[in-house]
Scaffold this motif. Sequence first.
Motif, mmCIF file in Angstrom:
data_model
loop_
_atom_site.group_PDB
_atom_site.id
_atom_site.type_symbol
_atom_site.label_atom_id
_atom_site.label_comp_id
_atom_site.label_asym_id
_atom_site.label_seq_id
_atom_site.Cartn_x
_atom_site.Cartn_y
_atom_site.Cartn_z
ATOM 1 N N MET A 1 16.527 23.832 34.837
ATOM 2 C CA MET A 1 15.566 22.938 35.466
ATOM 3 C C MET A 1 15.184 23.396 36.872
ATOM 4 S SD MET A 1 18.196 19.787 36.331
ATOM 5 C CE MET A 1 16.983 18.796 37.175
ATOM 6 N N GLN A 2 15.649 24.554 37.278
ATOM 7 C CA GLN A 2 15.461 25.016 38.650
ATOM 8 C C GLN A 2 14.025 25.450 38.919
ATOM 9 O OE1 GLN A 2 18.435 27.792 39.865
ATOM 10 N NE2 GLN A 2 17.524 28.213 41.856
ATOM 11 N N ALA A 3 13.481 24.999 40.037
ATOM 12 C CA ALA A 3 12.207 25.484 40.591
ATOM 13 C C ALA A 3 11.067 25.542 39.584
ATOM 14 C CB ALA A 3 12.421 26.858 41.228
ATOM 15 N N PRO A 4 10.749 24.433 38.923
ATOM 16 C CA PRO A 4 9.629 24.469 37.982
ATOM 17 C C PRO A 4 8.263 24.580 38.650
ATOM 18 C CG PRO A 4 10.417 22.230 38.214
ATOM 19 C CD PRO A 4 11.384 23.096 38.977
ATOM 20 N N THR B 1 15.041 29.179 45.503
ATOM 21 C CA THR B 1 15.423 30.544 45.122
ATOM 22 C C THR B 1 16.940 30.736 45.165
ATOM 23 O OG1 THR B 1 15.151 31.290 47.408
ATOM 24 C CG2 THR B 1 13.232 31.498 45.935
ATOM 25 N N SER B 2 17.710 29.657 45.324
ATOM 26 C CA SER B 2 19.163 29.796 45.409
ATOM 27 C C SER B 2 19.720 30.443 44.143
ATOM 28 C CB SER B 2 19.810 28.428 45.639
ATOM 29 O OG SER B 2 19.548 27.546 44.560
ATOM 30 N N LEU C 1 15.091 30.973 30.210
ATOM 31 C CA LEU C 1 15.169 31.561 31.549
ATOM 32 C C LEU C 1 16.468 32.327 31.791
ATOM 33 C CD1 LEU C 1 13.608 28.591 33.531
ATOM 34 C CD2 LEU C 1 12.522 30.765 32.953
ATOM 35 N N GLY C 2 17.499 32.053 31.023
ATOM 36 C CA GLY C 2 18.703 32.864 31.095
ATOM 37 C C GLY C 2 19.683 32.486 32.187
ATOM 38 N N LYS C 3 19.186 32.030 33.325
ATOM 39 C CA LYS C 3 20.059 31.625 34.422
ATOM 40 C C LYS C 3 19.336 30.590 35.268
ATOM 41 C CE LYS C 3 20.548 34.152 38.055
ATOM 42 N NZ LYS C 3 20.890 35.235 39.015
ATOM 43 N N GLY C 4 20.084 29.892 36.098
ATOM 44 C CA GLY C 4 19.497 28.875 36.959
ATOM 45 C C GLY C 4 20.238 27.555 36.825
#
Length: 199
Positions: free
Chosen positions: A16-19, A26-27, A151-154
């Motif tokens: 769910m990061q930075a949609p 960008t962490s 996305l693989g990561k986040g």
Amino acid sequence: MRKITVISMISIDAVMQAPGGPDEDTSGDFKYGGWTAPYGDDQFASLMMEELKQTDYLLGRKTYDIFSSYWPHHADFWPGINEGNKYVLSQSVEQSDWKNTSFVKDVDAIRKLKQADGADLQVWGSSELVRLLLEHDLVDELKLKVYPVILGKGKKLFDNGAMPRSFILTESHVTSKGVFIGIYERAGEIQTGTVGPED
């Protein structure tokens, strides 16, 4: 009692990061900020406008920092977030220049807020807050937008700490760009059984 609704844009693998944009968060060396941008259409915009109607908001500290630097300058698009009451979970910050903003320090304060009179509470972003709410069984409704991308990561919506609960799908849509939008209301305890033919 007020209802707490989690509204989240997630990838197939629940990131769910930075949609919203490349510089949003960008962490963790996250490189895909703004990953939802290619998937908008008229149906999605119409459904979003319903969610943007004014209510009260419960935000995590990092999401508050992002929102408070952006939305006061874009009130024409989302007036509700500026006019509604905003409650921010933070151990360190106690005041804000963003109007109608106050701070809560812990889960007990959130429980009291939920039991008080007032508009229902929407949670946008706020991955750590969402996981805390799920751990303490405080989420009444999930509004999930699942995008056709891995996305693989986040930062992820779910971890292993959530309180086991079943939900009922009360509304769903699939947009022309393949975004699945599902609204889930809490139903109760997990039911189990055996899959397959009976002996």
